[in-house]
Write an enzyme that holds these catalytic residues in place. Structure first.
Site, PDB file in Angstrom:
ATOM      1  N   CYS A 129       0.816  -1.216   0.000  1.00 50.33           N
ATOM      2  CA  CYS A 129       0.000   0.000   0.000  1.00 50.33           C
ATOM      3  C   CYS A 129       0.851   1.268   0.000  1.00 50.33           C
ATOM      4  CB  CYS A 129      -0.937  -0.006   1.204  1.00 50.33           C
ATOM      5  SG  CYS A 129      -2.061  -1.409   1.194  1.00 50.33           S
ATOM      6  N   HIS A 156      -2.613   6.875   4.049  1.00 51.25           N
ATOM      7  CA  HIS A 156      -3.154   5.696   3.369  1.00 51.25           C
ATOM      8  C   HIS A 156      -4.544   5.393   3.932  1.00 51.25           C
ATOM      9  CE1 HIS A 156      -3.772   1.793   1.805  1.00 51.25           C
ATOM     10  NE2 HIS A 156      -3.490   1.146   2.925  1.00 51.25           N
ATOM     11  N   ASN A 160     -10.022   0.175   1.015  1.00 46.53           N
ATOM     12  CA  ASN A 160      -8.567   0.253   0.876  1.00 46.53           C
ATOM     13  C   ASN A 160      -8.182  -0.162  -0.547  1.00 46.53           C
ATOM     14  OD1 ASN A 160      -5.815  -0.170   0.919  1.00 46.53           O
ATOM     15  ND2 ASN A 160      -5.802  -1.406   2.792  1.00 46.53           N
TER      16      ASN A 160
HETATM   17  N1  COA Z   1     -17.997  -8.473  10.865  1.00 46.41           N
HETATM   18  C1  COA Z   1     -18.380  -8.724  12.101  1.00 46.41           C
HETATM   19  N2  COA Z   1     -17.531  -9.059  13.090  1.00 46.41           N
HETATM   20  C2  COA Z   1     -16.236  -9.153  12.750  1.00 46.41           C
HETATM   21  C3  COA Z   1     -15.762  -8.910  11.455  1.00 46.41           C
HETATM   22  C4  COA Z   1     -16.702  -8.559  10.478  1.00 46.41           C
HETATM   23  N3  COA Z   1     -16.366  -8.284   9.209  1.00 46.41           N
HETATM   24  N4  COA Z   1     -14.414  -9.075  11.430  1.00 46.41           N
HETATM   25  C5  COA Z   1     -14.052  -9.410  12.666  1.00 46.41           C
HETATM   26  N5  COA Z   1     -15.136  -9.472  13.467  1.00 46.41           N
HETATM   27  C6  COA Z   1     -15.208  -9.818  14.893  1.00 46.41           C
HETATM   28  C7  COA Z   1     -14.046 -10.672  15.331  1.00 46.41           C
HETATM   29  O1  COA Z   1     -14.335 -12.029  15.115  1.00 46.41           O
HETATM   30  C8  COA Z   1     -13.947 -10.331  16.793  1.00 46.41           C
HETATM   31  O2  COA Z   1     -14.927 -11.062  17.488  1.00 46.41           O
HETATM   32  P1  COA Z   1     -14.605 -11.661  18.934  1.00 46.41           P
HETATM   33  O3  COA Z   1     -14.334 -10.476  19.810  1.00 46.41           O
HETATM   34  O4  COA Z   1     -15.852 -12.408  19.267  1.00 46.41           O
HETATM   35  O5  COA Z   1     -13.391 -12.538  18.756  1.00 46.41           O
HETATM   36  C9  COA Z   1     -14.350  -8.855  16.850  1.00 46.41           C
HETATM   37  O6  COA Z   1     -15.079  -8.593  15.635  1.00 46.41           O
HETATM   38  C10 COA Z   1     -13.176  -7.907  16.945  1.00 46.41           C
HETATM   39  O7  COA Z   1     -12.221  -8.286  15.973  1.00 46.41           O
HETATM   40  P2  COA Z   1     -10.872  -7.494  15.758  1.00 46.41           P
HETATM   41  O8  COA Z   1     -10.054  -8.211  14.751  1.00 46.41           O
HETATM   42  O9  COA Z   1     -10.269  -7.191  17.094  1.00 46.41           O
HETATM   43  O10 COA Z   1     -11.432  -6.143  15.159  1.00 46.41           O
HETATM   44  P3  COA Z   1     -10.660  -4.810  14.903  1.00 46.41           P
HETATM   45  O11 COA Z   1     -11.321  -3.727  15.606  1.00 46.41           O
HETATM   46  O12 COA Z   1      -9.164  -4.969  15.070  1.00 46.41           O
HETATM   47  O13 COA Z   1     -10.922  -4.592  13.346  1.00 46.41           O
HETATM   48  C11 COA Z   1      -9.768  -4.749  11.261  1.00 46.41           C
HETATM   49  C12 COA Z   1     -10.395  -5.519  12.408  1.00 46.41           C
HETATM   50  C13 COA Z   1      -9.173  -5.755  10.280  1.00 46.41           C
HETATM   51  C14 COA Z   1     -10.856  -3.949  10.583  1.00 46.41           C
HETATM   52  C15 COA Z   1      -8.672  -3.794  11.803  1.00 46.41           C
HETATM   53  O14 COA Z   1      -7.821  -4.481  12.690  1.00 46.41           O
HETATM   54  C16 COA Z   1      -7.827  -3.198  10.702  1.00 46.41           C
HETATM   55  O15 COA Z   1      -8.304  -2.383   9.936  1.00 46.41           O
HETATM   56  N6  COA Z   1      -6.526  -3.561  10.631  1.00 46.41           N
HETATM   57  C17 COA Z   1      -5.607  -3.120   9.623  1.00 46.41           C
HETATM   58  C18 COA Z   1      -6.044  -3.590   8.275  1.00 46.41           C
HETATM   59  C19 COA Z   1      -4.952  -4.058   7.354  1.00 46.41           C
HETATM   60  O16 COA Z   1      -4.198  -4.943   7.686  1.00 46.41           O
HETATM   61  N7  COA Z   1      -4.899  -3.485   6.179  1.00 46.41           N
HETATM   62  C20 COA Z   1      -3.993  -3.930   5.160  1.00 46.41           C
HETATM   63  C21 COA Z   1      -2.727  -3.214   5.094  1.00 46.41           C
HETATM   64  S1  COA Z   1      -2.764  -1.484   5.221  1.00 46.41           S
END
Ligand code: COA
Length: 350
Positions: free
Chosen positions: A136, A275, A305
């Protein structure tokens, strides 16, 4: 999560350029262009096949829809559309280009480079063309290389493109990642004497974080096989929480260092365009910098993204929305797979 597009737009503000001397430009951007495919996949549509909801996705990411390439549309097709717009904006004919740098993690084919497909579409035969892989942060890497090429005098007019078709490598069985990604392309024509002076450019990588964002199979380590396909090895895997934290730390650090390098404070930037991975990441960067207003641009509600396209698309959309004004200082900062990051400071000419 508020509707990010409805946030009010900052108007022209006194630029630090009127108060402090700024460094000499490395090179400049003469024209910008971007392209987003027509089809939009909404959260509600995704929720029909994925265990998720519009509410969760909006709350946790700030994304409501993402553009998806048509079945016959590949990365070079989108790059071509964005490039034509950037060339027209710059008033530059493709024949004037003397280098093409295309950042992508989703090439049309592994061999040859997608930049070569773009070169032939543009009709500028013999112009050197190559791909850059920096996830990215790829557009920022390509811009950095273009800036060096122009400053050295080895090249005069460089086409820089960030283009990705992430929906082709998205695992729709992984609800954590499949909600994030969209397709698009952004382009810039880099040469001396354009509209946006590039005052500062910096890039960095940390291979220790390689496994945080990756496509496991399809390369020399794990060639394509029936097993690699069956185990979703050709799709993007992310460690969302770890990436989230690393992105906030690194992008904040980049902005601080960039500001210090040009003799301003982070709050002196008229706009910061990070980004567009997750609105909460950007809000956290803003809080770290003590800038909690609209100067820190969040513009992913309609795009998701778009990887290497994210920054040039956000920059182009900011211009269309009337956010860019002469005299402004604009910082852009990318972060992604590698890990890799890139930061540039632009000064908009009067
Ligand atoms: N819909 C509903 N629930 C979801 C979900 C979805 N699409 N995705 C995850 N969950 C759930 C998980 O299972 C978890 O449930 P649990 O608490 O019962 O285990 C809960 O939501 C929290 O998950 P978590 O992974 O902690 O959420 P988060 O707040 O970290 O958000 C991302 C997840 C991926 C959106 C966030 O971490 C992110 O944006 N990370 C960076 C993204 C990335 O890598 N981008 C690429 C490179 S730049």
């Amino acid at each position: 999560m508020p509707d990010t597009l409805s946030r009010t737009v900052p108007g022209p503000s006194p630029s630090p350029s009127t108060e402090r001397p700024l460094p000499t430009a490395i090179c400049s951007i003469a024209g910008l262009g971007h392209y987003l495919p027509e089809r939009v996949l909404t959260n509600d549509e995704l929720a029909l096949t994925v265990d998720t909801s519009d509410e969760w996705i909006m709350e946790r990411t700030g994304i409501r829809g993402r553009h998806c390439a048509a079945p016959e549309e590949a990365t070079s097709d989108m790059a071509h559309r964005a490039s034509l717009e950037a060339l027209a904006d710059a008033g530059v004919h493709p024949a004037e280009l003397d280098l093409i740098l295309l950042a992508t993690s989703t090439p049309d084919t592994p061999v040859p480079s997608t930049a070569c497909y773009l070169q032939t579409r543009l009709g500028c035969k013999r112009v050197p063309a190559m791909d850059i892989a920096a996830g990215c942060a790829g557009y920022g890497f390509a811009l950095h290389m273009a800036a060096g090429a122009v400053k050295s005098g080895m090249h005069n007019t460089v086409l820089v493109v960030g283009a990705d078709t992430l929906t082709r490598i998205t695992n729709y069985a992984d609800r954590q990642s499949c909600i994030l990604f969209g397709d698009g392309a952004g382009a810039a024509v880099v040469r001396p004497g354009g509209r946006f002076d590039v005052l500062y450019s910096n890039i960095g990588s940390d291979g220790d974080g390689a496994s945080m964002i990756r496509v496991r199979a399809g390369g020399s380590r794990t060639p394509a096989s029936a097993e690699s396909v069956a185990s979703a090895g050709h799709t993007l895997e992310i460690h969302g929480r770890e990436v989230f934290k690393a992105a906030v730390l690194q992008m904040t650090d980049c902005i601080r260092k960039a500001a210090a390098a040009v003799g301003v404070r982070p709050e002196d930037f008229d706009l910061i365009i990070p980004h567009q991975a997750n609105a909460r990441i950007i809000e956290a960067v803003g809080r770290q910098l003590d800038i909690t207003d609209k100067r820190v641009v969040i513009d992913m509600i309609e795009t998701g993204n778009t990887a290497a396209a994210s920054i040039p698309v956000a920059l182009g959309r900011a211009r269309r929305r009337g956010l860019l004004h002469p005299g402004q200082l604009v910082a852009t900062v990318g972060f992604g797979a590698g890990l890799a990051w890139a930061c540039q400071i632009l000064h908009i000419r009067n």
